[in-house]
Motif scaffolding. Sequence first.
Motif, mmCIF file in Angstrom:
data_model
loop_
_atom_site.group_PDB
_atom_site.id
_atom_site.type_symbol
_atom_site.label_atom_id
_atom_site.label_comp_id
_atom_site.label_asym_id
_atom_site.label_seq_id
_atom_site.Cartn_x
_atom_site.Cartn_y
_atom_site.Cartn_z
ATOM 1 N N PRO A 1 0.762 -1.758 3.967
ATOM 2 C CA PRO A 1 1.087 -2.574 5.138
ATOM 3 C C PRO A 1 2.346 -2.070 5.843
ATOM 4 O O PRO A 1 3.405 -1.920 5.224
ATOM 5 C CB PRO A 1 1.342 -3.968 4.552
ATOM 6 N N LEU B 1 -2.311 -2.092 8.929
ATOM 7 C CA LEU B 1 -2.654 -2.160 7.509
ATOM 8 C C LEU B 1 -3.472 -0.932 7.160
ATOM 9 O O LEU B 1 -4.647 -0.820 7.527
ATOM 10 C CB LEU B 1 -3.440 -3.429 7.183
ATOM 11 N N GLU C 1 -5.495 -7.007 8.936
ATOM 12 C CA GLU C 1 -4.319 -6.451 9.591
ATOM 13 C C GLU C 1 -3.523 -7.518 10.339
ATOM 14 O O GLU C 1 -2.310 -7.381 10.519
ATOM 15 C CB GLU C 1 -4.737 -5.339 10.554
ATOM 16 N N LEU D 1 -1.564 -8.799 7.061
ATOM 17 C CA LEU D 1 -0.779 -7.862 6.256
ATOM 18 C C LEU D 1 -0.322 -6.678 7.108
ATOM 19 O O LEU D 1 -0.935 -5.603 7.092
ATOM 20 C CB LEU D 1 -1.597 -7.375 5.059
ATOM 21 N N SER D 2 0.712 -6.891 7.868
ATOM 22 C CA SER D 2 1.327 -5.876 8.723
ATOM 23 C C SER D 2 2.621 -6.492 9.229
ATOM 24 O O SER D 2 2.945 -7.646 8.914
ATOM 25 C CB SER D 2 0.411 -5.512 9.900
#
Length: 349
Positions: free
Chosen positions: A157, A161, A209, A212-213
């Motif tokens: 990440p 991601l 994404e 988790l980014s």
Amino acid sequence: MILNPKFPLYLPGVKNGSNDNVSIIGANLREDITTLGYFVSSNGGLEIKIQNNYPTKDYTSFTEILKKFVQDNQLENTKRLGIAVPGPVLDGKSSPARLGWNLDIEELKKDFDFERIDMLNDQEASAYGMALLEDSDLDPIYTSGHLEKGNVAILAPGNGLGEAGYFFDGKYLRPFATEGGHSEFSPRTNVEVEFYQFLNNLYGIVSWENVLSKGGLFNIYRFLRDVKRHPEPEWLSDRLANGNFAEELYKAAVEEDVLICKIALDTFLEFLAREANNLALKLKATGGLLISGDIPQAIREYINKDKFYEKYKISDKMEEMLKSIPIYLIKQNYTALNGAALYSAYIQE
């Protein structure tokens, strides 16, 4: 930098002496910073001579950055170019959404006198670069002491991601890219259903994404602030708006003990553990799970390894397999750059 035996990469060109003492430019293209390095191949590894960073948004094209790197460092007769891009590469072309650039190997060949140009997805490049890591660059989250034989999963990440892996062919590891970060996110609890609905109103399709980014961490934070009504200190609002969001959030959680920031990080890590579980199962990653990327590296000291492992191993029927998979956090930040150069140096005989 020499190859780590823990990562027995398929690099047939290592045995070819004509690949020694070859000059290579490696490039890692990112939304914020584009990094270029000048390498020389030697003894099956790489020696980096020069490394420069360029603010990506200050340039209209990669060609412009590459010309500046060559001119600034007075490089002549460089033989090869390896490029890592944050998106898929098809038929030597890529148009990464976060860059707004169209990249084409054939066009680059017209502009520069390289004998060979390679372009690959940044997570695939990172997988190659991980073979140059030292053991001290691997921070174990859970391990039986060594990487077992089998496929390996990579979860990273950062601005987006990244997800990639190594296929184990019985002797060698062969890196490959995926676009798994764009698969759809699914909630598990009632609060996560609320979070999903919040994101669905923003994006329509909600991908992993979006969670988790760097943008995903912001989504978690603003959900806690705007929907769950966790209080945000006034001083924190200014710092988050004007600084590096992930770094400021981490500082506020660790140094100032701000509850909303701690919950945001805890939520992010729980989602990270869950997607690590998903990726390990899909790739049957009995050889290991490697966690990389800017955010895990930035918050490494905050990660409760035991708690992460407990969240990671939850499964309907596959807990025993998940428990056998070693997990490492990658501490080094230039694997994509190094990997792009390594690929150009040794992938072909």
